[in-house]
Design an enzyme around this catalytic site. Sequence first.
Site, PDB file in Angstrom:
ATOM      1  CE  LYS A   1      -1.153   7.265   8.163  1.00 18.61           C
ATOM      2  NZ  LYS A   1      -2.538   6.782   8.116  1.00 18.61           N
TER       3      LYS A   1
ATOM      4  CE  LYS B   1      -3.438   2.917   1.025  1.00 21.03           C
ATOM      5  NZ  LYS B   1      -4.733   3.093   1.597  1.00 21.03           N
TER       6      LYS B   1
END
Lengths: 293, 293
Positions: free
Chosen positions: B239, B171
Amino acid sequence: MRVGFMGLGIMGSRQAANLARAGHELKVYNRTRETADAWAKEHGGAVADSPRAAAEGADAVITMVVDGPQVEALLLGDDGAAAGAPAGTLFIDCSTIAPADARRLGATLAEQGHGFVDAPVTGSAPKAEDGTLTIMCGAADEDMERARPLLEAMGEKIVHAGDVGQGQAVKVISNSVSAINCATLAQALVVGRRAHVDLEALLEVMGSGSANSTMLQLKGRPMLEHDFAPLFKLEHMLKDVGLCLDEARTNGAPFPFAALARELYSAGVGRGLGEQDFAAVLEVAEGLADTRV
Amino acid sequence: MRVGFMGLGIMGSRQAANLARAGHELKVYNRTRETADAWAKEHGGAVADSPRAAAEGADAVITMVVDGPQVEALLLGDDGAAAGAPAGTLFIDCSTIAPADARRLGATLAEQGHGFVDAPVTGSAPKAEDGTLTIMCGAADEDMERARPLLEAMGEKIVHAGDVGQGQAVKVISNSVSAINCATLAQALVVGRRAHVDLEALLEVMGSGSANSTMLQLKGRPMLEHDFAPLFKLEHMLKDVGLCLDEARTNGAPFPFAALARELYSAGVGRGLGEQDFAAVLEVAEGLADTRV
């Protein structure tokens, strides 16, 4: 139209054939005379002894060679095409050269009363053969309109990107984005390998989501197989990225991702990968992380 | 299966609804109790007073929250789910957290006799609603097989990327590639503007050739229009890039393009763009070149 065509290489010979097929009257010139003779035997048309002779009596002169110095020699050198061309001839250069060189050539030709279109192409030999190239053009509007029938015989998508030089600018910016996307993919695979992820799974996820790119679809599988048979040589990609950085710098715009890509492709040339496909930049990424995908 | 589901936000509430629709028996927990009550009123199922209660009697416990500390608090905190779960419960975390955190959680749960699958998702609310998410999984084979019916109720493409943590690794690597492709596009447009090329022509050429990417298709037009209404916030992309760099560094693999992207997105947050779509990284690129696309 009467067209002088110079540069019968892999791309140029096919583009010239499409022009002949479209009914234009060609006079061809090639550095190696035998190539021109063979081309004319197959496709008809005349063979010129010099660039000057190719341009005599022409409505348009098209060049398709390797770099800026070659274009300049053909057009402005001794016995060059500009000397033989009737006033108001339209010059179309399909080579990939520096945008600044194209602007300089265009300005010199304009002083002599000629028009100029920089018209670099993308697409490989099969697209040149089918007349389905993409052609990016920089030209004044009136030159663009005069050039269009010739361009449409050679290409499928003809894009007018601005004044002289802007076709080259679009080409080198676009190629740089390809180079960056390809090198990014290489680094992502290396990180994945180091993190022990299944690289097939990684490619599948990236290829079906927002990380997808034409580079991923074309180069992902060859990277996993370390198959770098050249479709576009790494050293040629490096040249285009360099031209893009020159253009960016001259215009006061940094392009940090392209600068980073240049470092990686340069190191690839240093590792002897220049003649391989540019996907071989994977080996530079592997070296950075001391691993193999 | 009896499923404890924790985290009924925009994504989680829709994923839980698909599980209920597929016939699973849900007990839901949410930090704001009223959200859980409203969900149960619409979709059936029970409401739990605590994470521990959500896990009691469950075959599987699913979490979908914002970050690693939230997952850890729900599973291992006071009154956490692990304390209430029967031996051999399967924990599935759909949040996006650091791969290293996922591995640590998985190891702790394994010591307590539980199974764990990290299963971050891609796709926004509509895909969560339709059950067509892509779900990247890290797990032992047997846990993966137990989780599959639940995952298939929530997602369309279920990819097993390796052991625990590897779903998260895929991911964050994949999101980093998206972040880089997007920032590269931004810089290319800025260079194009500075070089006076027609940006519509540049987008058309790039989008129909080897420079194409999902990012170009999704963000090219919004960039030209400076439309940064958030689909995925810039601060969230930052992030994920940070998590990818942590994972790369820990594994001894540099990821220079991601490091450069982090600088640009960080500067975006510093310019107050954190809540906008991550395509607003264009404004950082514009600032570098002192121009506007």
